[in-house]
Write an enzyme that holds these catalytic residues in place. Structure first.
Site, mmCIF file in Angstrom:
data_model
loop_
_atom_site.group_PDB
_atom_site.id
_atom_site.type_symbol
_atom_site.label_atom_id
_atom_site.label_comp_id
_atom_site.label_asym_id
_atom_site.label_seq_id
_atom_site.Cartn_x
_atom_site.Cartn_y
_atom_site.Cartn_z
ATOM 1 N N PHE A 141 0.286 10.951 -6.774
ATOM 2 C CA PHE A 141 0.310 9.474 -7.036
ATOM 3 C C PHE A 141 -0.554 8.764 -7.887
ATOM 4 O O PHE A 141 -1.048 7.404 -7.726
ATOM 5 C CB PHE A 141 -0.758 8.958 -5.442
ATOM 6 C CG PHE A 141 0.630 9.514 -4.102
ATOM 7 C CD1 PHE A 141 1.184 9.594 -4.449
ATOM 8 C CD2 PHE A 141 -0.854 10.387 -3.013
ATOM 9 C CE1 PHE A 141 1.940 11.261 -3.274
ATOM 10 C CE2 PHE A 141 -0.193 11.038 -2.260
ATOM 11 C CZ PHE A 141 1.510 10.774 -2.538
ATOM 12 N N TRP B 267 2.142 1.540 -3.835
ATOM 13 C CA TRP B 267 1.210 2.197 -4.472
ATOM 14 C C TRP B 267 0.669 3.860 -4.898
ATOM 15 O O TRP B 267 0.679 4.135 -5.874
ATOM 16 C CB TRP B 267 -0.226 1.459 -4.041
ATOM 17 C CG TRP B 267 -1.523 2.128 -4.701
ATOM 18 C CD1 TRP B 267 -1.245 1.493 -6.021
ATOM 19 C CD2 TRP B 267 -1.830 3.222 -4.719
ATOM 20 N NE1 TRP B 267 -3.057 2.963 -6.100
ATOM 21 C CE2 TRP B 267 -3.190 3.543 -5.432
ATOM 22 C CE3 TRP B 267 -2.226 4.272 -2.571
ATOM 23 C CZ2 TRP B 267 -3.924 4.760 -5.493
ATOM 24 C CZ3 TRP B 267 -3.094 4.833 -3.150
ATOM 25 C CH2 TRP B 267 -3.774 5.493 -4.403
ATOM 26 N N HIS B 268 2.251 4.224 -3.177
ATOM 27 C CA HIS B 268 1.325 5.818 -3.550
ATOM 28 C C HIS B 268 2.608 6.638 -4.194
ATOM 29 O O HIS B 268 2.838 7.245 -4.354
ATOM 30 C CB HIS B 268 1.792 6.036 -2.011
ATOM 31 C CG HIS B 268 0.761 6.224 -0.831
ATOM 32 N ND1 HIS B 268 -0.223 4.777 -0.409
ATOM 33 C CD2 HIS B 268 -1.021 6.600 -0.650
ATOM 34 C CE1 HIS B 268 -1.038 5.310 -0.152
ATOM 35 N NE2 HIS B 268 -1.653 6.743 0.386
ATOM 36 N N GLY B 269 3.916 5.919 -4.902
ATOM 37 C CA GLY B 269 4.728 6.142 -5.314
ATOM 38 C C GLY B 269 6.098 5.005 -5.538
ATOM 39 O O GLY B 269 5.906 4.483 -4.562
ATOM 40 N N GLY C 83 0.482 -1.121 -0.434
ATOM 41 C CA GLY C 83 -0.202 -0.396 -0.109
ATOM 42 C C GLY C 83 0.936 1.749 0.175
ATOM 43 O O GLY C 83 0.651 1.840 -0.201
#
Length: 475
Positions: free
Chosen positions: A475, A320-322, A317
């Site tokens: 993102f 996933w943001h970057g 997770g």
């Protein structure tokens, strides 16, 4: 184009709504699709091809999964659908990151390895890929039938209110609404209310306190007061920026007759990290739970496996943001706390607000420092400042860049974050239309004045400030 821009507010949105409401119901998905593609192409028209390709891929895989239902080969389109979509995300979002990391491991640079190009990150790719993957899996699980209507499906993936930064929607929740939904003055007014709240969160609060965070994270040798002020400012800026966008998306959906899921529920009053993730970015946390945590085994394979699953899910997770180690560490930080709370049962007994709430907020703020920093070294510098290793008092050059207005809005943002759960939405079902067409809402004068003031102040603020994109656009 962002929602908090004059182009969107005074050109795109009015024009779209006029065309949308003039379009017969059976063609409204076409209007949504064309309008959403125009909205996306405003950024880069060439990446629209990739966007449409992902949509068509997920649509075709859904049909094949249903066609081969009950057969061994049914898993083939499932795997192709999931792997194909995630490969697009992996290439465009993480390839630069892996090349950079590999070059750094060898003590050289990508240029020295012969890599002289950089991939552009398509805007909104993290969100529409997750929606496409969720659809393919839902069809396989029989949570939703494969749709035969490509226009409805493409309009769902492209739906511009949530296209750039969520909430992450699921086709199974909106399929019925695409077939038939209600358009009413009460729902439209409710949407305007939610949109105005979101716009004011972004423009009047998030943007107003952003300079404090930007300055604290940008100066070398930050002192203890500066570091904590910056961390507090970013904690509130991120919340009002992202929840403001989500509110605007939900409001726009209501104006079009859609009901989206809530994405935030006053997360900073949480008394545990477990509760925090039930209140923060709800559409992402539920997506990770349903499509990653549960398939990994969830809590069905023993305590140790549960803790590992929690940490793995949060690590992914975070990623996933970057494409940055800061996001991975931030995910690991939260995953570790989730596992610790599960092991100790803390999330079930943390009811002492005086102790549990500030402790949870402290953990969240420490995590946001890593999340906000441009690199792990910058985050360590901030942590050193928070520990007082660079002194206590703010320096004159730091204070010179912070105005009284910034501090006042920081205080207002804190008060709003602490008390907004007590705010109530007006009863739009009491809205009536008189014979001359005048709409009357049975509500207080204070409410009307407040909403009018928020809209006027937000627009006035927009006219005087420079371009300010939403934080989650990256993102």
């Amino acid at each position: 184009m962002v929602f908090s821009s004059e182009t969107f507010l005074f050109l795109f949105l009015p024009l779209f709504l006029v065309v949308y409401y003039l379009t017969p119901d059976r063609f409204k998905s076409w209007t949504i699709l064309i309008g959403s593609y125009a909205f996306y192409a405003w950024w880069r028209a060439d990446f629209l091809v990739l966007f449409i390709a992902v949509t068509a891929w997920a649509y075709a895989c859904g049909l094949m999964i249903e066609k081969w239902e009950g057969q061994v080969r049914q898993k083939i389109p499932l795997i192709l659908g999931v792997v194909g979509c995630l490969s697009v995300l992996g290439i465009f979002k993480y390839l630069n990151f892996f090349i950079d990391s590999f070059a750094e491991l060898l003590g050289t640079t990508p240029d020295d390895l012969g890599v002289h190009w950089r991939l552009i990150l398509p805007i909104g790719i993290s969100f529409y890929i997750f929606q496409a993957v969720g659809y393919v899996i839902d069809v396989y699980r029989k949570d939703t039938p494969a749709t035969r209507n490509f226009v409805d499906f493409a309009a769902f993936i492209a739906l511009f209110p949530q296209l750039i930064a969520g909430p992450i929607l699921r086709f199974r929740d909106l399929a019925d609404q695409f077939e038939s939904r209600t358009h009413s003055l009460a729902m439209f007014c409710s949407g305007m209310y939610v949109f105005t709240i979101g716009l004011s969160k972004k423009v009047l609060l998030a943007d107003a306190i952003a300079p404090i965070a930007d300055h604290a994270f940008g100066v070398p040798g930050v002192t203890m007061t500066e570091a904590w002020l910056g961390a507090a400012a970013y904690t509130l800026q991120l919340y009002f920026d992202f929840s403001g966008y989500s509110d605007m998306a939900i409001g726009l959906g209501l104006m079009m007759g859609f009901k989206f899921m809530k994405n935030f529920d006053t997360p900073y009053v949480s008394t545990s990290i477990t509760e925090f993730w039930q209140r923060w970015h709800i559409s992402l946390s539920t997506w990770l739970r349903d499509y990653l945590y549960i398939p990994l085994g969830g809590n069905r394979k023993g305590k140790l496996r549960t803790y590992v699953n929690l940490i793995v899910v949060m690590l992914l997770g975070g990623l996933w943001h970057g494409a940055n180690w800061t996001f991975v560490i931030w995910g690991g930080w939260h995953g570790s706390w989730l596992a610790a709370e599960r092991a100790t049962g803390w999330s079930k007994v943390a009811r002492n607000y005086a102790f549990a709430l500030p402790l949870t907020l402290l953990i969240v703020m420490i995590g946001w420092v890593m999340f906000r920093a441009t690199g792990v070294g910058d985050a360590i510098t901030m942590y050193q400042g928070m520990l007082g290793l660079n002194g206590f008092m703010p320096r004159l050059d730091f204070l010179a860049n912070i105005s009284a207005e910034h501090i006042v809005f920081l205080g207002v943002a804190f008060m709003v974050a602490a008390t907004e759960r007590h705010f109530k939405e007006p009863a739009f079902d009491k809205l009536t239309v008189s014979g001359d067409g005048t709409a009357v809402l049975d509500t207080s004068l204070a409410y009307s004045l407040t909403m009018t003031a928020l809209m006027v102040l937000s627009i006035a603020k927009l006219s005087e400030q420079s371009f300010s994109p939403f934080l989650y656009f990256q993102f």
